[in-house]
Design a protein around this motif. Structure first.
Motif, PDB file in Angstrom:
ATOM      1  N   VAL A   5      -5.825   3.072   4.508  1.00 36.88           N
ATOM      2  CA  VAL A   5      -5.615   1.980   3.588  1.00 36.88           C
ATOM      3  C   VAL A   5      -5.000   0.719   4.169  1.00 36.88           C
ATOM      4  CG1 VAL A   5      -5.280   3.394   1.396  1.00 36.88           C
ATOM      5  CG2 VAL A   5      -3.236   2.806   2.975  1.00 36.88           C
ATOM      6  N   LEU A   6      -5.327  -0.244   4.033  1.00 40.36           N
ATOM      7  CA  LEU A   6      -4.471  -1.666   4.613  1.00 40.36           C
ATOM      8  C   LEU A   6      -2.985  -1.869   4.144  1.00 40.36           C
ATOM      9  CD1 LEU A   6      -7.426  -4.100   4.291  1.00 40.36           C
ATOM     10  CD2 LEU A   6      -7.095  -2.645   6.197  1.00 40.36           C
ATOM     11  N   GLN A   7      -2.201  -2.241   4.839  1.00 39.06           N
ATOM     12  CA  GLN A   7      -1.023  -2.395   4.591  1.00 39.06           C
ATOM     13  C   GLN A   7      -0.569  -3.059   3.363  1.00 39.06           C
ATOM     14  OE1 GLN A   7       1.163  -3.946   8.318  1.00 39.06           O
ATOM     15  NE2 GLN A   7       2.978  -3.564   7.137  1.00 39.06           N
ATOM     16  N   GLU A   8      -1.225  -4.057   3.140  1.00 31.97           N
ATOM     17  CA  GLU A   8      -0.731  -4.530   1.925  1.00 31.97           C
ATOM     18  C   GLU A   8      -1.921  -4.448   0.618  1.00 31.97           C
ATOM     19  OE1 GLU A   8       2.176  -5.826   1.234  1.00 31.97           O
ATOM     20  OE2 GLU A   8       2.901  -5.866   3.242  1.00 31.97           O
ATOM     21  N   ASP A   9      -3.043  -3.728   0.944  1.00 31.84           N
ATOM     22  CA  ASP A   9      -3.819  -3.601  -0.195  1.00 31.84           C
ATOM     23  C   ASP A   9      -3.726  -2.420  -1.132  1.00 31.84           C
ATOM     24  OD1 ASP A   9      -6.094  -3.622  -1.599  1.00 31.84           O
ATOM     25  OD2 ASP A   9      -7.385  -3.157   0.312  1.00 31.84           O
ATOM     26  N   ARG A  10      -3.342  -2.665  -2.338  1.00 29.23           N
ATOM     27  CA  ARG A  10      -3.309  -1.610  -3.327  1.00 29.23           C
ATOM     28  C   ARG A  10      -4.352  -1.071  -3.929  1.00 29.23           C
ATOM     29  NH1 ARG A  10       2.386  -1.851  -5.354  1.00 29.23           N
ATOM     30  NH2 ARG A  10       1.620  -0.691  -7.234  1.00 29.23           N
ATOM     31  N   THR A  11      -5.653  -1.958  -3.886  1.00 34.58           N
ATOM     32  CA  THR A  11      -6.658  -1.725  -4.682  1.00 34.58           C
ATOM     33  C   THR A  11      -7.504  -0.256  -4.471  1.00 34.58           C
ATOM     34  OG1 THR A  11      -7.979  -2.954  -2.944  1.00 34.58           O
ATOM     35  CG2 THR A  11      -6.808  -4.232  -4.901  1.00 34.58           C
TER      36      THR A  11
ATOM     37  N   ALA B  93       0.777  -1.138  -0.059  1.00 32.39           N
ATOM     38  CA  ALA B  93       0.091   0.019   0.022  1.00 32.39           C
ATOM     39  C   ALA B  93       0.949   1.286   0.032  1.00 32.39           C
ATOM     40  CB  ALA B  93      -0.964   0.111   1.165  1.00 32.39           C
TER      41      ALA B  93
END
Length: 368
Positions: A330-336, A224
């Motif tokens: 934003v969630l740490q690993e969520d790019r969407t 993210a």
């Protein structure tokens, strides 16, 4: 009156927290780790509320010369808490001020807690006592630390807290203890180099303010953050990229900064890794965007009226403030969701945010 405006005075209290007509007692400030510039701000704020009288400041570990200078200029006298009896002697007849900040924690050394308890007893023997300001309380699992924290907080007639989560943790620790939930002391307006006000000049920095804590699994690093920085540089082509180290020690934020610089080798990055709080404040006033998983970095951005975006690393206290101010997360690993969240961050409602800041400033004043 001091820098605290009269509109924030509450229930006959002056800016030191005394009732009108009370005897002026020397204040002893027990604060967080002053290597952390958020904790340094809270201390300088407390010293600004003494109307020039200053006070004693307990330190535990040796501090950088730059931090010692800022404390001295604000009227603070640093005293080592490791000399338990000497510190207790200094505290005799004083008013001990515990907070603000997340001070009731499970990782405080037993020796530090014993020293604090001795100081509180000494203060009370001389007619002084213990007050709290915007105190943060964590869950205390260590049996010995629970006993010590209970003994300390039992000496405080009313525990002033910064959030409801701390209130629930205090109930677990000390059932039946009188408490009042207000707001983080950072929201209280005072003047000085530590004061954070909305920036009026050029917004020229994309600021990444990391917080890393391996014991809690906390980190800003992830997919993210990469996506946020890339998108922000695209949307803000005239802004530079800066990493703000709130705890500049080599094994703390500086280590994160070094990893991020290596992670983005094709970008020109400025790393702010000194202990000058005024320079850090100015960076936030010049921020075109602040990206952070650190509580006080988020609050600094809000006070400076800078666009902000929080990175979710599982820390409830950051999420609470973000939700309160409608800061996108934003969630740490969520790019969407990055593009949508960044658009919301840059287009925040300034009028609503200013109104919320004013509300929390009034609540923070009630800690006094």
């Amino acid at each position: 009156m001091s820098a605290l405006t009269s509109s924030f005075d509450t229930a006959g209290l002056d800016t030191t927290g005394r009732r009108s007509g009370d005897h002026v007692r020397r204040q002893v400030f027990v604060c967080g780790d002053l290597h952390n510039l958020g904790d340094l701000k809270l201390l300088l704020q407390n010293l600004a509320l003494t109307d020039g009288r200053g006070g004693i400041v307990r330190r535990w570990a040796p501090l950088p010369v730059q931090v010692e200078r800022q404390v001295a200029e604000a009227g603070g006298e640093l005293v080592s808490g490791r000399a338990l009896l000497g510190f207790a002697y200094k505290a005799f007849r004083s008013q001990i001020v515990l907070g603000g900040g997340q001070l009731v924690r499970d990782n405080v050394s037993v020796l530090a807690l014993v020293g604090l308890l001795l100081a509180v007893v000494s203060a009370r023997l001389g007619g002084g006592g213990l007050v709290t300001r915007g105190l943060g309380v964590s869950i205390i699992r260590s049996p010995l630390r629970r006993v010590l924290w209970r003994a300390i907080l039992a000496q405080c007639p009313l525990v002033n807290l910064r959030d409801e989560g701390s209130g629930r943790n205090l109930v677990r620790l000390l059932p039946g203890k009188a408490q009042a939930c207000h707001a983080d002391m950072v929201f209280l307006p005072t003047v000085g180099v530590h004061a954070i006000t909305p920036g009026r000049g050029l917004r020229r920095w994309i600021v990444v303010a990391p917080c890393a804590d391996a014991s809690e699994g906390r980190s800003i690093e992830g997919a993210a953050l990469d996506a946020v920085v890339a998108e922000a540089l695209h949307r803000l082509p005239n802004a530079g990229l800066a990493i703000a180290c709130h705890d500049p020690r080599a094994n703390m934020d500086n280590a994160v900064a070094a990893r991020l610089v290596a992670r983005w080798p094709d970008r020109e990055i400025v790393v702010l890794d000194g202990y000058d709080l005024a320079r850090l404040v100015e960076l936030y006033r010049e921020a075109a965007l602040v990206v952070t998983n650190r509580l006080h970095a988020l609050i600094f951005a809000i006070l400076a009226d800078a666009p902000a975006l929080a990175v979710e690393d599982g820390t409830a206290k950051v999420r609470v403030v973000a939700d309160h101010f409608a800061v996108p997360v934003v969630l740490q690993e969520d790019r969407t969701a990055v593009a949508t969240c960044l658009e919301a961050a840059l287009g925040f409602d300034r009028v609503l945010r200013a109104r919320t800041r004013q509300d929390l400033a009034q609540k923070a004043a009630r800690n006094l």
